[in-house]
Design a protein around this motif. Sequence first.
Motif, PDB file in Angstrom:
ATOM      1  N   LYS A  98       0.717  -1.228  -0.009  1.00 51.38           N
ATOM      2  CA  LYS A  98      -0.136  -0.054  -0.154  1.00 51.38           C
ATOM      3  C   LYS A  98       0.775   1.324  -0.074  1.00 51.38           C
ATOM      4  O   LYS A  98       0.260   2.337  -0.389  1.00 51.38           O
ATOM      5  CB  LYS A  98      -0.936  -0.023   1.382  1.00 51.38           C
ATOM      6  CG  LYS A  98      -1.955  -1.175   1.077  1.00 51.38           C
ATOM      7  CD  LYS A  98      -2.900  -0.955   0.017  1.00 51.38           C
ATOM      8  CE  LYS A  98      -4.041  -2.220   0.199  1.00 51.38           C
ATOM      9  NZ  LYS A  98      -3.343  -3.676  -0.183  1.00 51.38           N
ATOM     10  N   ARG A 162      -0.567   7.938   5.952  1.00 47.76           N
ATOM     11  CA  ARG A 162      -1.637   7.357   6.606  1.00 47.76           C
ATOM     12  C   ARG A 162      -2.474   6.350   5.394  1.00 47.76           C
ATOM     13  O   ARG A 162      -3.565   5.821   5.943  1.00 47.76           O
ATOM     14  CB  ARG A 162      -2.808   8.124   7.338  1.00 47.76           C
ATOM     15  CG  ARG A 162      -2.199   9.134   8.024  1.00 47.76           C
ATOM     16  CD  ARG A 162      -3.281   9.719   8.793  1.00 47.76           C
ATOM     17  NE  ARG A 162      -3.444   9.096  10.209  1.00 47.76           N
ATOM     18  CZ  ARG A 162      -4.760   9.402  11.001  1.00 47.76           C
ATOM     19  NH1 ARG A 162      -5.576  10.044  10.400  1.00 47.76           N
ATOM     20  NH2 ARG A 162      -4.648   8.593  12.145  1.00 47.76           N
ATOM     21  N   TYR A 167      -5.996   0.527   5.344  1.00 47.13           N
ATOM     22  CA  TYR A 167      -6.372  -0.867   5.024  1.00 47.13           C
ATOM     23  C   TYR A 167      -5.848  -1.964   6.248  1.00 47.13           C
ATOM     24  O   TYR A 167      -6.162  -3.187   6.285  1.00 47.13           O
ATOM     25  CB  TYR A 167      -5.379  -1.172   4.149  1.00 47.13           C
ATOM     26  CG  TYR A 167      -5.585  -0.474   2.738  1.00 47.13           C
ATOM     27  CD1 TYR A 167      -6.636  -0.944   1.920  1.00 47.13           C
ATOM     28  CD2 TYR A 167      -4.835   0.495   2.388  1.00 47.13           C
ATOM     29  CE1 TYR A 167      -7.085  -0.181   0.702  1.00 47.13           C
ATOM     30  CE2 TYR A 167      -5.462   1.457   1.164  1.00 47.13           C
ATOM     31  CZ  TYR A 167      -6.322   0.975   0.317  1.00 47.13           C
ATOM     32  OH  TYR A 167      -6.872   1.807  -0.700  1.00 47.13           O
ATOM     33  N   ARG A 390      -7.220  11.680   4.627  1.00 44.96           N
ATOM     34  CA  ARG A 390      -7.224  10.526   5.720  1.00 44.96           C
ATOM     35  C   ARG A 390      -6.974  11.332   6.999  1.00 44.96           C
ATOM     36  O   ARG A 390      -7.146  10.271   7.828  1.00 44.96           O
ATOM     37  CB  ARG A 390      -6.314   9.644   5.310  1.00 44.96           C
ATOM     38  CG  ARG A 390      -6.386   8.823   4.197  1.00 44.96           C
ATOM     39  CD  ARG A 390      -5.594   7.655   3.822  1.00 44.96           C
ATOM     40  NE  ARG A 390      -4.209   8.235   3.327  1.00 44.96           N
ATOM     41  CZ  ARG A 390      -3.831   8.161   2.109  1.00 44.96           C
ATOM     42  NH1 ARG A 390      -4.716   7.696   1.155  1.00 44.96           N
ATOM     43  NH2 ARG A 390      -2.778   8.642   1.680  1.00 44.96           N
TER      44      ARG A 390
ATOM     45  N   THR B  38      -8.621   7.770  11.504  1.00 49.69           N
ATOM     46  CA  THR B  38      -8.396   7.822  10.109  1.00 49.69           C
ATOM     47  C   THR B  38      -9.950   8.155   9.150  1.00 49.69           C
ATOM     48  O   THR B  38     -10.769   7.516   9.417  1.00 49.69           O
ATOM     49  CB  THR B  38      -8.110   6.259   9.568  1.00 49.69           C
ATOM     50  OG1 THR B  38      -6.928   5.829  10.337  1.00 49.69           O
ATOM     51  CG2 THR B  38      -7.691   6.302   8.027  1.00 49.69           C
ATOM     52  N   GLU B  55     -16.011  -3.679  11.417  1.00 48.83           N
ATOM     53  CA  GLU B  55     -14.395  -4.102  11.525  1.00 48.83           C
ATOM     54  C   GLU B  55     -14.504  -5.340  12.236  1.00 48.83           C
ATOM     55  O   GLU B  55     -13.959  -6.360  11.686  1.00 48.83           O
ATOM     56  CB  GLU B  55     -13.503  -3.064  12.190  1.00 48.83           C
ATOM     57  CG  GLU B  55     -13.213  -1.893  11.583  1.00 48.83           C
ATOM     58  CD  GLU B  55     -12.344  -2.038  10.224  1.00 48.83           C
ATOM     59  OE1 GLU B  55     -11.958  -3.079  10.032  1.00 48.83           O
ATOM     60  OE2 GLU B  55     -12.300  -0.931   9.636  1.00 48.83           O
ATOM     61  N   SER B  61     -11.753  -3.138   6.876  1.00 54.09           N
ATOM     62  CA  SER B  61     -10.388  -2.689   6.230  1.00 54.09           C
ATOM     63  C   SER B  61      -9.696  -3.767   5.638  1.00 54.09           C
ATOM     64  O   SER B  61      -9.159  -3.588   4.398  1.00 54.09           O
ATOM     65  CB  SER B  61      -9.728  -2.003   7.363  1.00 54.09           C
ATOM     66  OG  SER B  61     -10.285  -0.995   7.803  1.00 54.09           O
ATOM     67  N   LEU B  62      -9.721  -4.717   6.230  1.00 50.58           N
ATOM     68  CA  LEU B  62      -8.968  -5.942   5.555  1.00 50.58           C
ATOM     69  C   LEU B  62      -9.389  -6.275   4.230  1.00 50.58           C
ATOM     70  O   LEU B  62      -8.856  -6.683   3.427  1.00 50.58           O
ATOM     71  CB  LEU B  62      -8.797  -7.476   6.328  1.00 50.58           C
ATOM     72  CG  LEU B  62      -8.033  -8.459   5.954  1.00 50.58           C
ATOM     73  CD1 LEU B  62      -6.628  -8.027   5.718  1.00 50.58           C
ATOM     74  CD2 LEU B  62      -8.069  -9.626   7.177  1.00 50.58           C
ATOM     75  N   LYS B  64     -10.994  -4.236   2.045  1.00 51.03           N
ATOM     76  CA  LYS B  64     -10.468  -3.436   1.028  1.00 51.03           C
ATOM     77  C   LYS B  64      -8.849  -3.395   0.660  1.00 51.03           C
ATOM     78  O   LYS B  64      -8.580  -3.436  -0.306  1.00 51.03           O
ATOM     79  CB  LYS B  64     -10.322  -2.084   1.671  1.00 51.03           C
ATOM     80  CG  LYS B  64     -11.864  -1.442   1.976  1.00 51.03           C
ATOM     81  CD  LYS B  64     -11.829  -0.029   2.673  1.00 51.03           C
ATOM     82  CE  LYS B  64     -12.701   0.515   3.346  1.00 51.03           C
ATOM     83  NZ  LYS B  64     -12.403   1.909   4.258  1.00 51.03           N
ATOM     84  N   ALA B  65      -8.236  -4.252   1.554  1.00 54.80           N
ATOM     85  CA  ALA B  65      -6.599  -4.265   1.566  1.00 54.80           C
ATOM     86  C   ALA B  65      -6.431  -5.781   0.496  1.00 54.80           C
ATOM     87  O   ALA B  65      -5.700  -5.629  -0.394  1.00 54.80           O
ATOM     88  CB  ALA B  65      -6.106  -4.524   2.714  1.00 54.80           C
ATOM     89  N   SER B  66      -6.903  -6.581   1.045  1.00 51.72           N
ATOM     90  CA  SER B  66      -6.554  -7.966   0.151  1.00 51.72           C
ATOM     91  C   SER B  66      -7.461  -9.045   0.227  1.00 51.72           C
ATOM     92  O   SER B  66      -7.851  -9.447   1.363  1.00 51.72           O
ATOM     93  CB  SER B  66      -5.263  -8.491   1.079  1.00 51.72           C
ATOM     94  OG  SER B  66      -4.932  -9.664   0.736  1.00 51.72           O
ATOM     95  N   THR B  69      -6.318 -12.488   1.932  1.00 48.60           N
ATOM     96  CA  THR B  69      -6.229 -12.642   3.073  1.00 48.60           C
ATOM     97  C   THR B  69      -7.556 -12.502   4.106  1.00 48.60           C
ATOM     98  O   THR B  69      -7.712 -13.025   5.085  1.00 48.60           O
ATOM     99  CB  THR B  69      -5.316 -11.528   3.715  1.00 48.60           C
ATOM    100  OG1 THR B  69      -4.068 -11.509   2.712  1.00 48.60           O
ATOM    101  CG2 THR B  69      -4.634 -11.498   5.158  1.00 48.60           C
ATOM    102  N   ARG B 218      -9.455   4.105  14.715  1.00 47.35           N
ATOM    103  CA  ARG B 218     -10.941   3.498  14.569  1.00 47.35           C
ATOM    104  C   ARG B 218     -11.954   3.847  15.409  1.00 47.35           C
ATOM    105  O   ARG B 218     -12.964   4.140  15.058  1.00 47.35           O
ATOM    106  CB  ARG B 218     -10.680   2.024  14.510  1.00 47.35           C
ATOM    107  CG  ARG B 218      -9.957   1.251  13.408  1.00 47.35           C
ATOM    108  CD  ARG B 218     -10.558   1.385  11.890  1.00 47.35           C
ATOM    109  NE  ARG B 218      -9.787   1.011  11.040  1.00 47.35           N
ATOM    110  CZ  ARG B 218      -8.883   1.573  10.319  1.00 47.35           C
ATOM    111  NH1 ARG B 218      -8.661   2.938  10.668  1.00 47.35           N
ATOM    112  NH2 ARG B 218      -8.205   0.895   9.291  1.00 47.35           N
TER     113      ARG B 218
END
Lengths: 518, 242
Positions: A98, A162, A167, A390, B38, B55, B61-62, B64-66, B69, B218
Amino acid sequence: MQAAVVDKAVAAVAKPKDFDVPVLGDYLQVPSLAPGSMAHSKPFEAKPVHQEKLGFPGELIDNWQEVAVAKLGDLVKSSRGLQVYLDSCVKCGACTDKCHYFLGTADPKNMPVARQDLLRKVYRRYYTVAGKYLPKLVGAEDLTEEVLDDWYTYYHQCSQCRRCSVYCPYGIDTAEVSMAAREIMDTVGKGQKYCNEIIGKVHKLGNNLGLPEPALADTLEGLEEDVEEEIGIDVKFPLDVKGADVLLVTPSADFFAEPHIDGLIGYAKVFHQAGLSWTISSHASEAANFGLFIGSHDNMQKVALRIREAALELGVKRIVFGECGHAWRVGYSFLNTLAGPFDFLDSNYPVPQHIVEVTHDLLQQGRLTLDPEANDDKRVTFHDSCNVARASRMGSLPGGQFTLPRDVIKASCNHFFDMPANTIGEATFCCGGGGGLLTDDLVELRVKGAMPRMQALKEVNDRHQITHMAAICAICKSQFSKVFPYYGFQMDQIISVHQLVGDALVFNSDPGARRITQ
Amino acid sequence: MGVVASLVIYLAVAVFLIGVGRKVYRYASTPAPLKIPTTPAPVTRTGVVFRMAREVVFFESLFKASLWTWVFGWLFHAGLFLTLLTHLRYFTQPVWGWVAWLAPLGPYAGMAMVIGLAGLLVRRLCVDRVRYISAPSDYLMLVFLLLIAGSGLTMRFYFHIDIVALKQFALGLLSFDLQSLPGGFALWLHLFLVSVLLIIFPFSKLLHAPGLFFSPSRYQVDNPREKRHAGGSRRQSGGSGG
């Protein structure tokens, strides 16, 4: 802040740096690891004179290990975020692809989790049971000279943007870790020249440029003449006017650098046409607050308090921030805590307000008329600055920091096109020069770190033939003027949002502006 | 065997409760000097409850990330959650209705755990970025959890144990009336590993579970202009980071 000015001077004498500029492909690719590829990239260290002005030791102290470990303990005890972030990482890898610096350099220590681990492994060694007794098992390490060297190298390859924190399943924010590491290094006498020299200037003179009041007055007077000559309207740039309604706090780059200055002209035109009485303060002639970058609460507060002092001294009713990303973070998120409460200001307006919020409100109330055709020669995209995206908000709704600037741009020009969705909004890529890295000793890092943004710009350019990218951050503007040419764009393709506004503004004969300077 | 096993389990539960309790107290009493959610972040407390729920339940969030995973991580955690619920049948007498109703899902939950953990392990071994950031403890933790889930599943499918005696043992633990533990290597291994896991919980990355609730990025409400966040001194802001 001052880089755009300095850059031009230095570029003439500095040899071109010996590195490969990343090649932009059809889409953004995650690189394979290239360990150590950025191990040589370090900013100049602060000299004793820079350090001491900020209350830090002049050079690396003898018992630095002991002091650094103790400082780490103090920071963990005084920041819930830092403590939770150091404890909670499960090494899931969500953040690993990221960071723009990782994507641009492939150095694994630029993966957010690896960057955090440089500090986390020391925290584990000295402050956790597992790290004390089973260091190898949990990846804990002593604080050695090599580790300190890695800190200096890689905590100055983080722009504290950030993006990783969006993520992370636990919201771990590498910016907080990187600020803590810089604070520890300052405490033992290993500071960064660029940031610390600049903060010293603000403490003394009120702005990053080290610009004294007479020079500022002269500059603003020159601007008035230029604008009057160009559009034939007497737009004022008031300085230290007591009793003005609005105190404008703007990055000092707005006074000199291109394209920043056209933004400042834009704000002045908006104030003029809306009939708002406003002033700049020579005491707080800087919105930027590099205290944030070095993680120093004390320095950040000291800089922030100048704004409070100026507001009280001038007797203003509102505080408005100009276009500057991290300044808006400090302004929006921290100012109330650091320098508030602001109950002496007009409670009908948020404290502080962003200039984009002011312009947006005026447009909604019909107090400004924009003619977007004035910008018909431009095809524009917008770069969401990381700290605005952010770490702050505009307006009353979450995400207003994305919609308000776009509303203002779309009201100012007819041809607006966004970059790909996964590179804007909360997913925006840093320009590559944020977080106190906008210095010529880090040009390679800045060019490589800009790669993901350049990739996105290329994609929107391929589809829509973009002529300009607009931004609302002084650092972004300086950074892009510098790195655009490396990627085949022109340095003047980066512009201020309020340049678009200023150029589209229709002046009518009824400005309440008569009362501006009285 | 029953007494030794009981003492080990009591010790493990005590270390877990005291260790995690101390950490939670420390997190709660450490000041949060500044507002650092954030953004975009909720502007109300209710909004934060929803953000946190997304969450905790969906790993937003995870996601969105991968995607991979997320798939493996979510399968594992959802399986674990369901497994914990179905294990309540050993500790309730009579068995609560909804626990009995969930019971048939037990094996599937266990398999979800194994699939999730295996996927995470393969990812840790094969993706160069994830391999780079992994310490020995990161692999061990996955192996550990695989052994726990695996030993549990083998009891279901191969090495059947005396469930009635096991339940007496479990109820004995609750009432401090120690009972003997039925035989079976798989069971002993299962209980031993779970005990060890409880003991290392407060000293390891498993702290991510309580940690999430204290993560300012968060849990904080995005309202710094509307409501002054009193930061700075420990006394002022301790425990009131919102």
